[in-house]
Design an enzyme around this catalytic site. Structure first.
Site, PDB file in Angstrom:
ATOM      1  N   GLY A   5      34.155  33.836  29.396  1.00 13.21           N
ATOM      2  CA  GLY A   5      33.167  34.515  28.552  1.00 13.21           C
ATOM      3  C   GLY A   5      31.885  34.639  29.365  1.00 13.21           C
ATOM      4  N   LYS A  45      36.208  43.506  28.551  1.00  9.60           N
ATOM      5  CA  LYS A  45      37.634  43.196  28.712  1.00  9.60           C
ATOM      6  C   LYS A  45      38.493  44.450  28.689  1.00  9.60           C
ATOM      7  CE  LYS A  45      39.080  40.041  29.391  1.00  9.60           C
ATOM      8  NZ  LYS A  45      39.307  39.715  30.818  1.00  9.60           N
ATOM      9  N   ASP A  83      30.427  42.302  29.506  1.00  9.35           N
ATOM     10  CA  ASP A  83      30.283  41.443  30.692  1.00  9.35           C
ATOM     11  C   ASP A  83      29.177  41.929  31.611  1.00  9.35           C
ATOM     12  OD1 ASP A  83      33.132  40.871  29.697  1.00  9.35           O
ATOM     13  OD2 ASP A  83      32.680  39.274  31.122  1.00  9.35           O
ATOM     14  N   ARG A 122      33.865  34.851  39.911  1.00  6.97           N
ATOM     15  CA  ARG A 122      34.310  36.048  39.178  1.00  6.97           C
ATOM     16  C   ARG A 122      33.270  37.145  39.391  1.00  6.97           C
ATOM     17  NH1 ARG A 122      36.513  35.313  33.243  1.00  6.97           N
ATOM     18  NH2 ARG A 122      37.751  37.121  33.897  1.00  6.97           N
TER      19      ARG A 122
HETATM   20  O1  MRU Z   1      38.017  37.344  31.109  1.00 12.69           O
HETATM   21  P1  MRU Z   1      37.176  36.765  30.013  1.00 12.69           P
HETATM   22  O2  MRU Z   1      37.979  36.065  28.971  1.00 12.69           O
HETATM   23  O3  MRU Z   1      36.050  35.924  30.552  1.00 12.69           O
HETATM   24  O4  MRU Z   1      36.524  38.045  29.342  1.00 12.69           O
HETATM   25  C1  MRU Z   1      35.602  37.893  28.301  1.00 12.69           C
HETATM   26  C2  MRU Z   1      35.154  39.175  27.738  1.00 12.69           C
HETATM   27  O5  MRU Z   1      35.493  40.231  28.198  1.00 12.69           O
HETATM   28  C3  MRU Z   1      34.165  39.121  26.617  1.00 12.69           C
HETATM   29  O6  MRU Z   1      34.310  40.222  25.792  1.00 12.69           O
HETATM   30  C4  MRU Z   1      32.769  39.153  27.232  1.00 12.69           C
HETATM   31  O7  MRU Z   1      32.617  38.182  28.204  1.00 12.69           O
HETATM   32  C5  MRU Z   1      31.735  38.984  26.205  1.00 12.69           C
HETATM   33  S1  MRU Z   1      31.569  37.261  25.786  1.00 12.69           S
HETATM   34  C6  MRU Z   1      30.422  37.016  24.650  1.00 12.69           C
END
Ligand code: MRU
Length: 376
Positions: free
Chosen positions: A68, A268, A257, A109
């Protein structure tokens, strides 16, 4: 997604606030110790681990044990704190150890800007005290990490308060991935709005996409929604289209993100498809994100780096059971870009941004180095 020996097992940390409401947390920092729930095992097991060093912190972020966008920023800042005593006591070497650790963590990441953003704040806090003794610099670094953590809680709260004004009684809301207390230090972004709407008795129903391939929707969001007792349905990603066509969805709320200066949003994988669907069916499409997720140095979504992950995440269920011939090449971009034209509004901690996004982002997100700076 490998298995590790559990350090400890217990329920997700819950603390009681002054108002008596139960708050859930996915990480905990106390007395220079950093603990986190290993999200790979949810919802089947709630395994808590202690992060001891930069290296295990990097692995935790890379493997989505902690995930997240906002949460990985906070977690990375704390990773520096817990490792700082292993850095040199000689000042020049201390700074070179610090910068090396920051560079390393930043690369865990690539898409979520919050990681770089938080580490940049740590770097600046250290540089601000560069003329002081190393012990003093260390204190400033840890104070900054705690400030980033505390601010993130507050940013979530403000997003919820702004966003809830967009929710009407009886709304059926579709969401994607996980944007709740497992993805942030507070109640979340898109999910925090949903929690607030439920708290205000808006009688909402949530449709949660399972979110292939790592199933953050079915493993994490569904789990959060149940804990919060919100009327919800879990759906596979491909069910969004017929649900919209059959007028079962009133609004879409997702997280982000990274948001470029023109309002293009990285989130995502699957978010872009949902936005196209929502546009086609005339359904409002809302993005919720803190000011730390805006990257004004990036003009548009084409310049946002997209993380590509291991092919086995697509070919196997959670890295274990094969669901495809082992040798079939697979594509696995973890994020996609939603062009600003498909977005109805962006809910930030500073208010709700409507088009024209470029102008309104420039005006509202003037200083996101320290989100509290231009807050009332
Ligand atoms: O790969 P992840 O599980 O870290 O991806 C998370 C997302 O895409 C969320 O939608 C994004 O980080 C927003 S979190 C408040």
């Amino acid at each position: 997604m490998g298995y590790y020996l559990a350090v400890s097992r217990r329920s997700v940390t819950s603390t009681t606030s002054l108002s008596g409401k139960v708050k859930m947390n996915a990480i905990r920092y106390r007395d220079k110790k950093l603990f986190y729930i290993d999200q790979r095992f949810l919802p089947l097991k709630e395994i808590w681990r202690e992060c001891h060093h930069i290296n295990s912190g990097y692995t935790a972020i890379k493997q989505l044990q902690v995930r997240g966008a906002p949460l990985i920023g906070v977690f990375a800042a704390y990773c520096i704190c817990i490792s700082i005593d292993s850095f040199s006591r000689e000042k020049n070497q201390f700074f070179s150890d610090l910068f090396e650790a920051i560079d390393y963590l930043e690369n865990a990441r690539p898409t979520a800007v919050n990681l770089v953003w938080a580490l940049k704040r740590i770097k600046q806090a250290a540089l601000l005290k560069k003329d002081m003794p190393v012990a003093h610099i260390k204190k400033s670094i840890c104070a900054e990490a705690k400030a980033i953590h505390k601010e993130d809680v507050l940013l979530c709260r403000r997003i919820a308060e702004h966003g809830v004004t967009l929710v009407e009684k009886g709304d059926r809301i579709l969401t994607h991935c996980n944007t709740g207390f497992l993805a942030t230090s507070g109640d979340g972004t898109a999910l925090a709005i949903i929690y607030e709407a439920h708290k205000r008795q808006k009688e909402i129903t949530v449709f949660a996409d399972e979110t292939r391939p790592l199933l953050q929707g079915s493993r994490l969001t569904a789990w959060e929604l149940l804990k919060k007792r919100i009327p919800s349905f879990l759906i596979t990603d491909s069910m969004a289209a017929p649900l919209m066509r059959n007028k079962k969805i009133d609004k879409v709320f997702v997280g982000a993100d990274r948001i470029a200066a023109n309002g293009d949003v990285a989130n995502k994988i699957g978010t872009y498809g949902l936005a196209v669907l929502a546009y086609h069916h005339h359904i409002p499409f809302y993005v919720a994100a803190p000011s730390s997720t805006f990257d004004l140095s990036i003009k548009n979504g084409n310049n946002i780096p997209i993380e590509h992950r291991d092919m086995d995440e697509v070919r196997k269920v959670l890295g274990k059971v094969s669901i495809a011939p082992p040798d079939i090449p697979a594509c696995n971009p973890a994020f996609d870009i939603t062009p600003y034209r498909l977005i109805t509004a962006i809910v930030s901690d500073r208010g709700i941004l409507y088009p024209p996004f470029k102008k309104n982002i420039r005006e509202l997100i003037t200083d996101n180095q320290n989100p509290m700076v231009n807050q009332v």
